[in-house]
Write a protein that holds these residues in place. Structure first.
Motif, mmCIF file in Angstrom:
data_model
loop_
_atom_site.group_PDB
_atom_site.id
_atom_site.type_symbol
_atom_site.label_atom_id
_atom_site.label_comp_id
_atom_site.label_asym_id
_atom_site.label_seq_id
_atom_site.Cartn_x
_atom_site.Cartn_y
_atom_site.Cartn_z
ATOM 1 N N ARG A 170 -11.038 -37.937 -2.318
ATOM 2 C CA ARG A 170 -11.525 -36.869 -1.440
ATOM 3 C C ARG A 170 -12.152 -37.429 -0.161
ATOM 4 N NH1 ARG A 170 -16.134 -32.178 -2.571
ATOM 5 N NH2 ARG A 170 -16.879 -32.097 -0.417
ATOM 6 N N PHE A 171 -11.753 -36.852 0.964
ATOM 7 C CA PHE A 171 -12.346 -37.152 2.255
ATOM 8 C C PHE A 171 -12.785 -35.838 2.904
ATOM 9 C CE2 PHE A 171 -9.713 -40.758 1.337
ATOM 10 C CZ PHE A 171 -10.351 -41.847 1.910
ATOM 11 N N ASP A 172 -13.820 -35.913 3.718
ATOM 12 C CA ASP A 172 -14.305 -34.741 4.457
ATOM 13 C C ASP A 172 -13.983 -34.898 5.929
ATOM 14 O OD1 ASP A 172 -15.898 -33.186 2.362
ATOM 15 O OD2 ASP A 172 -16.733 -35.202 2.154
ATOM 16 N N VAL A 173 -13.378 -33.858 6.493
ATOM 17 C CA VAL A 173 -12.991 -33.875 7.899
ATOM 18 C C VAL A 173 -13.847 -32.874 8.660
ATOM 19 C CG1 VAL A 173 -11.135 -33.491 9.566
ATOM 20 C CG2 VAL A 173 -10.628 -34.529 7.351
ATOM 21 N N GLU A 174 -14.496 -33.331 9.717
ATOM 22 C CA GLU A 174 -15.248 -32.466 10.615
ATOM 23 C C GLU A 174 -14.523 -32.411 11.953
ATOM 24 O OE1 GLU A 174 -19.242 -33.789 11.031
ATOM 25 O OE2 GLU A 174 -19.790 -33.345 8.946
ATOM 26 N N ILE A 198 -15.653 -24.684 18.886
ATOM 27 C CA ILE A 198 -15.286 -24.304 17.522
ATOM 28 C C ILE A 198 -15.448 -25.512 16.606
ATOM 29 C CG2 ILE A 198 -13.467 -23.401 16.042
ATOM 30 C CD1 ILE A 198 -12.226 -22.133 18.484
ATOM 31 N N LYS A 199 -16.254 -25.346 15.610
ATOM 32 C CA LYS A 199 -16.475 -26.410 14.630
ATOM 33 C C LYS A 199 -15.783 -26.049 13.320
ATOM 34 C CE LYS A 199 -20.934 -27.819 16.568
ATOM 35 N NZ LYS A 199 -20.434 -29.117 17.099
ATOM 36 N N GLY A 200 -15.299 -27.079 12.637
ATOM 37 C CA GLY A 200 -14.642 -26.856 11.347
ATOM 38 C C GLY A 200 -14.963 -27.955 10.357
ATOM 39 N N ASN A 201 -14.939 -27.621 9.095
ATOM 40 C CA ASN A 201 -15.139 -28.585 7.998
ATOM 41 C C ASN A 201 -14.063 -28.358 6.956
ATOM 42 O OD1 ASN A 201 -17.982 -29.906 8.492
ATOM 43 N ND2 ASN A 201 -18.243 -27.735 8.913
ATOM 44 N N GLU A 202 -13.456 -29.437 6.529
ATOM 45 C CA GLU A 202 -12.358 -29.321 5.581
ATOM 46 C C GLU A 202 -12.394 -30.493 4.601
ATOM 47 O OE1 GLU A 202 -8.670 -27.156 4.531
ATOM 48 O OE2 GLU A 202 -10.431 -26.702 5.754
ATOM 49 N N ILE A 203 -12.041 -30.215 3.363
ATOM 50 C CA ILE A 203 -11.894 -31.249 2.337
ATOM 51 C C ILE A 203 -10.417 -31.584 2.214
ATOM 52 C CG2 ILE A 203 -12.164 -31.803 -0.107
ATOM 53 C CD1 ILE A 203 -14.559 -29.884 -0.146
ATOM 54 N N VAL A 204 -10.082 -32.853 2.304
ATOM 55 C CA VAL A 204 -8.693 -33.283 2.166
ATOM 56 C C VAL A 204 -8.621 -34.411 1.138
ATOM 57 C CG1 VAL A 204 -8.121 -32.639 4.536
ATOM 58 C CG2 VAL A 204 -8.877 -34.968 4.044
ATOM 59 N N TYR A 205 -7.436 -34.646 0.633
ATOM 60 C CA TYR A 205 -7.225 -35.692 -0.368
ATOM 61 C C TYR A 205 -6.122 -36.634 0.114
ATOM 62 C CZ TYR A 205 -10.195 -33.081 -3.561
ATOM 63 O OH TYR A 205 -11.268 -32.446 -4.140
ATOM 64 N N LEU A 206 -6.406 -37.920 -0.002
ATOM 65 C CA LEU A 206 -5.447 -38.933 0.429
ATOM 66 C C LEU A 206 -5.185 -39.923 -0.702
ATOM 67 C CD1 LEU A 206 -6.857 -39.776 3.984
ATOM 68 C CD2 LEU A 206 -4.766 -38.503 3.485
ATOM 69 N N LYS A 207 -3.956 -40.355 -0.810
ATOM 70 C CA LYS A 207 -3.590 -41.387 -1.784
ATOM 71 C C LYS A 207 -3.757 -42.751 -1.118
ATOM 72 C CE LYS A 207 -0.254 -38.522 -4.319
ATOM 73 N NZ LYS A 207 -1.000 -38.500 -5.586
ATOM 74 N N VAL A 208 -4.786 -43.471 -1.505
ATOM 75 C CA VAL A 208 -5.080 -44.750 -0.853
ATOM 76 C C VAL A 208 -5.123 -45.918 -1.845
ATOM 77 C CG1 VAL A 208 -6.324 -43.670 1.056
ATOM 78 C CG2 VAL A 208 -7.570 -44.323 -1.007
ATOM 79 N N ASN A 209 -4.783 -45.663 -3.103
ATOM 80 C CA ASN A 209 -4.855 -46.716 -4.126
ATOM 81 C C ASN A 209 -4.033 -47.940 -3.732
ATOM 82 O OD1 ASN A 209 -3.805 -48.163 -6.611
ATOM 83 N ND2 ASN A 209 -5.346 -46.879 -7.564
#
Length: 290
Positions: free
Chosen positions: A115-119, A133-144
């Motif tokens: 999980r990463f948080d994007v602002e 305009i401000k935004g906050n979003e949770i994203v998921y990345l495959k980084v293994n």
């Protein structure tokens, strides 16, 4: 009456063009490339324009965080026209500095996706005003796999195991010498790992003269160095036979140490190459024949 109608229409148009656009989400994240510890990521920035005419996205700034640590950023420095009453997907690129994630490598290795948080912070211009305009979003990345590759790249550069000193411990016979060698093991990562195996071969003029293996595994703390005592038995006659005339002039013999170590990071194995050289005074050996 005519002027009133014109005035009324203008008011309606202006009020319908002054609504604040809305950030919807970021989506379709994809890792484009990894180079020099920088991960390039492509995504779509989604925004809704509620106005009846076009608006302009003047600029946009993105910051990405992992567990409250800023690890990457991205910028849009060109104007984008937003169609009226429409939801628009704007392609953006940002970069993640993998080294900023280094203290989290063990945890990232244990997850299929992280999980990463994007602002986001964007400026959108309408006829009447400019909105922030401000935004906050949770994203998921495959980084293994990326983390595994980064660890391998860092440990293959050497410097993890260095010879710090050598002495003759004892001489069990005229033909053999017992050497004590101190090897410094450096953990240059900001996390602990297990030193599972070490296999060393010692050479003189390309001829193997001794071997050594680590007996028991042990933990190596983050950003620390440990001294590993190594004891080897060397055949004196073989060493002297290989000695070049110049060595007797210089009064020293050089040994090469080659081998590998295996470290464990959260159960993942990584092979560390070992290469170093050591020299000692040849008088140390010749004295035993006096």
């Amino acid at each position: 009456m005519k002027n009133f109608i014109i005035y009324f229409v203008i008011v309606i148009l202006l009020t319908s063009c002054g609504k604040k656009p809305t950030f919807i989400s970021v989506k379709d994240l994809k890792v484009e490339s990894v180079r020099d510890s920088m991960m390039s990521i492509k995504m779509n920035y989604v925004v809704y324009n509620p106005n009846t005419i076009k608006s302009k996205l003047k600029e946009s700034e993105l910051k990405i965080y992992y567990q409250n640590t800023e690890v990457g950023e991205g910028f849009l420095n060109q104007e984008i026209l937003l169609s009226p009453k429409d939801t628009i997907q704007i392609p953006l690129n940002f970069k993640v500095n993998i080294k900023r994630l280094s203290e989290f490598y063990p945890k990232l290795l244990s997850l299929d996706s992280s999980r990463f948080d994007v602002e986001s912070n964007s400026k959108i211009e309408t006829i009447l005003k400019t909105f922030s305009i401000k935004g906050n979003e949770i994203v998921y990345l495959k980084v293994n796999d990326i983390v595994q590759s980064e660890i391998r790249n860092r440990i293959k550069n050497g410097g993890n195991f260095k010879i710090k000193g050598m002495t003759i411990d004892k001489i069990p016979s005229l033909n053999q010498s017992n050497f004590k060698i101190n090897i410094q093991a450096n953990n240059n990562f900001p996390f602990d790992y297990v030193l599972k195996e070490i296999d060393l071969n010692f050479y003189n003029s390309s001829t193997e003269i001794a071997k050594w293996q680590l007996g028991e595994r042990f933990n190596l703390k983050a950003n620390t160095s440990n001294t590993i005592p190594v004891s080897i038995v060397v055949n004196n006659l073989n060493v002297l036979k290989k000695a070049k005339p110049s060595w007797f002039t210089k009064q020293e013999i050089e040994f090469d140490m080659l081998g590998k170590a295996v470290i464990l990071v959260n159960g993942y194995k990584f092979e560390v190459p070992i290469q170093d050289a050591l020299k000692f005074d040849i008088k140390t050996l010749t004295k035993i024949f006096e």
